[in-house]
Design a protein around this motif. Structure first.
Motif, short mmCIF file in Angstrom:
data_model
loop_
_atom_site.label_atom_id
_atom_site.label_comp_id
_atom_site.label_asym_id
_atom_site.label_seq_id
_atom_site.Cartn_x
_atom_site.Cartn_y
_atom_site.Cartn_z
N UNK B 170 14.00 85.68 -8.08
CA UNK B 170 13.85 85.14 -6.73
C UNK B 170 12.66 84.19 -6.67
N UNK B 171 11.62 84.50 -7.43
CA UNK B 171 10.44 83.63 -7.44
C UNK B 171 10.80 82.26 -8.00
N UNK B 172 11.60 82.25 -9.07
CA UNK B 172 12.03 80.98 -9.66
C UNK B 172 12.88 80.19 -8.65
N UNK B 173 13.83 80.90 -8.02
CA UNK B 173 14.72 80.23 -7.06
C UNK B 173 13.94 79.69 -5.86
N UNK B 174 12.98 80.48 -5.38
CA UNK B 174 12.23 80.08 -4.18
C UNK B 174 11.32 78.90 -4.47
N UNK B 175 10.80 78.86 -5.70
CA UNK B 175 9.85 77.79 -6.06
C UNK B 175 10.53 76.43 -5.99
N UNK B 176 11.85 76.40 -6.14
CA UNK B 176 12.58 75.12 -6.10
C UNK B 176 12.77 74.60 -4.69
N UNK B 177 12.51 75.48 -3.67
CA UNK B 177 12.80 75.09 -2.30
C UNK B 177 11.55 75.23 -1.45
N UNK B 178 11.17 74.17 -0.74
CA UNK B 178 9.88 74.20 -0.03
C UNK B 178 9.78 75.34 0.99
N UNK B 179 10.91 75.70 1.64
CA UNK B 179 10.86 76.75 2.66
C UNK B 179 11.29 78.10 2.12
N UNK B 180 11.48 78.21 0.80
CA UNK B 180 11.94 79.47 0.23
C UNK B 180 13.41 79.69 0.52
N UNK B 181 13.92 80.79 0.02
CA UNK B 181 15.35 81.06 0.15
C UNK B 181 15.59 82.56 -0.04
N UNK B 182 16.64 83.08 0.58
CA UNK B 182 17.10 84.44 0.31
C UNK B 182 17.99 84.39 -0.92
N UNK B 183 17.80 85.31 -1.85
CA UNK B 183 18.53 85.23 -3.11
C UNK B 183 19.42 86.46 -3.29
N UNK B 184 20.72 86.20 -3.54
CA UNK B 184 21.66 87.28 -3.82
C UNK B 184 22.16 87.15 -5.27
N UNK B 185 22.10 88.24 -6.00
CA UNK B 185 22.76 88.29 -7.30
C UNK B 185 24.00 89.15 -7.12
N UNK B 186 25.17 88.53 -7.29
CA UNK B 186 26.42 89.21 -6.96
C UNK B 186 27.37 89.21 -8.15
N UNK B 187 28.18 90.26 -8.23
CA UNK B 187 29.20 90.35 -9.27
C UNK B 187 30.50 90.84 -8.63
N UNK B 188 31.62 90.32 -9.13
CA UNK B 188 32.93 90.76 -8.63
C UNK B 188 33.25 92.10 -9.27
N UNK B 189 33.67 93.04 -8.44
CA UNK B 189 33.87 94.42 -8.90
C UNK B 189 35.30 94.88 -8.64
N UNK B 190 36.19 93.93 -8.41
CA UNK B 190 37.58 94.28 -8.08
C UNK B 190 38.14 93.18 -7.21
N UNK B 191 39.41 93.32 -6.84
CA UNK B 191 40.10 92.25 -6.13
C UNK B 191 39.48 91.95 -4.77
N UNK B 192 38.92 92.98 -4.14
CA UNK B 192 38.33 92.76 -2.83
C UNK B 192 36.99 93.46 -2.71
N UNK B 193 36.26 93.40 -3.80
CA UNK B 193 35.01 94.15 -3.83
C UNK B 193 33.96 93.40 -4.64
N UNK B 194 32.78 93.30 -4.04
CA UNK B 194 31.63 92.74 -4.74
C UNK B 194 30.53 93.78 -4.76
N UNK B 195 29.62 93.63 -5.70
CA UNK B 195 28.37 94.38 -5.56
C UNK B 195 27.24 93.38 -5.72
N UNK B 196 26.13 93.65 -5.04
CA UNK B 196 25.05 92.67 -5.06
C UNK B 196 23.70 93.33 -4.83
N UNK B 197 22.68 92.61 -5.23
CA UNK B 197 21.31 92.94 -4.84
C UNK B 197 20.75 91.70 -4.16
N UNK B 198 19.79 91.92 -3.27
CA UNK B 198 19.28 90.81 -2.48
C UNK B 198 17.76 90.86 -2.39
#
Lengths: 277, 277
Positions: B170-198
């Motif tokens: 998130x630090x790397x991602x935020x450093x690229x944007x002057x106002x920062x950003x919310x960062x989600x790391x997401x993976x598909x876990x099925x046809x209608x299912x994701x899992x993520x951390x934020x």
């Protein structure tokens, strides 16, 4: 039976506790209740949960303490100082001095009300630190001294507290001991000053730890690095230790954060009826 | 002026908020108050602080939201669902449907009281996710899609959410944007299912994030990886997203944790008189 409890949340140098004054001893308060209350997102959030019960062993009141994971804890220096504030404000004991029975013995607390009711100062005798034999520390180049403060500690010297991976280091230290251990990484910061970080068994890293503060001071004193009066800078603030013939005395501020009303039935994972003692 | 406030603490999938119903709008509630309340050790502890104010822009009530660091936030899907529960329980609005003015526009909330008053279900329209152009992600081998949900997100795909060093990423991602950003790391876990951390801007890692949940679902949908109804497993629990022509709708449980009475004068670093708007 109602499942509504009125508690107060306190902290000493950022080491925070939810306290229930329960002189009648009839509130449900087993491990599941402690875990639910201490959960920082789904509960009130605290490092530990304390019940103030009627005195035993001749003491004015009794401390029943559980860590955030629900496990019982023998003693907490900041916890007993927070208990003191809750008990005084509830009228269960009278300042300046009173006794508290704990699983580590009866302790005397001296309480100085502040100019403002929410900010006081409290000191407590912590018993005599019992130092073990120095051993290799959990990281190459470090040394460690086991200290029994009523609960088990390992004081690690020779590392910079601010630079270590404390959870990893505590995992190594705990793996060596079947019942786990509280781990302090301490550095001497002047003639009568230490700074430290602490990883508490059953809790994780905390902003301060009273028994750990005394353990670190005792080890530094035994090595002749500090005098008998030591200020120990915990991440959450300074705590004062006096090392005397009778043992260690811990002093510092204690603050009221909030009055909290919870319905135990509403807390996640908390089924009072199913709770174990 | 009294500095005593009565608030309620709520959570939606572990994303927790302290809420003050303040229709008169006369409570002190600037950045210092938000920081002091949200402090997990010296305060009540929460991911954010919400005031429920009188309606503006034709809405029934208005949401005034601050992050744990005191910064104002445009919108929070779980926050507005927690607000709904506080407002219903305080009688400020009537279920099932009402409108809430936010800095990201007026949103409609549908509230379903549960069998037990402390556990309800609430859904909210989250507006239309606006997807940007895919770009290299903050870690080698990852791809990322910026998403505007009223607040800025970066959805990172191609990494295992459970295995990444999220704060570093998130630090790397935020450093690229002057106002920062919310960062989600997401993976598909099925046809209608994701899992993520934020990792939320102004807060840190949270157990769940409503806007982030919708952002991740919208990116997966745009790539044809999931259908229009997606369950997104956040670390604190599942949230449901419906992706339609009108935008995303977020649904999930919302729970009351506690009623909390604080004296602002007692909270560390909180001087209401000095607070900025």
């Amino acid at each position: 039976m109602t499942s509504t409890l009125t508690l107060t949340k306190h902290h000493g140098a950022g080491n925070d506790f939810v306290v229930l004054v329960d002189i009648g001893g009839d509130a449900p308060a087993g491990p599941a209740v402690a875990r639910a209350l201490c959960d920082r997102h789904r509960g009130v959030g605290a490092d530990g949960f304390i019940r103030v019960l009627a005195g035993t062993d001749g003491a004015d009141v009794t401390m029943d303490l559980r860590n955030a994971d629900g496990s019982p804890a023998e003693m907490s220096g900041n916890g007993i100082r927070c208990l003191a504030q809750a008990a005084v404000l509830a009228g269960a004991v009278s300042p300046p001095a009173f006794t508290v029975a704990t699983a580590a013995g009866v302790r005397t607390v001296v309480y100085e009300p502040g100019e403002r009711p929410w900010l006081a100062r409290a000191s407590v005798d912590m018993g005599r630190p019992v130092l073990g034999t120095e051993e290799p520390g959990p990281l190459a180049g470090s040394r460690a001294v086991p200290v029994d403060m009523g609960n088990p500690h390992l004081v690690v010297l020779g590392l910079d507290p601010g630079a270590v991976d404390l959870p990893a280091l505590a995992a190594v230290a705990s793996a060596r001991r079947p019942d786990g251990v509280n781990v302090e990484v301490a550095a001497v910061d002047g003639a009568d000053r230490l700074r430290m970080r602490v990883f508490e068994r059953g809790v994780g890293e905390t902003l301060a730890c009273g028994t750990g503060t005394c353990a670190a001071a005792a080890v530094a004193r035994a090595r002749g690095l500090v005098g008998p009066s030591v200020v120990v800078a915990n991440p959450g603030g300074d705590l004062d230790v006096e090392l005397g013939e009778d043992g260690a005395r811990l002093a510092g501020p204690t603050a009221v954060v909030a009055t909290v009303v919870v319905d135990l039935a509403a807390l996640a994972g908390c089924e009072p009826d199913d709770d174990e003692p």
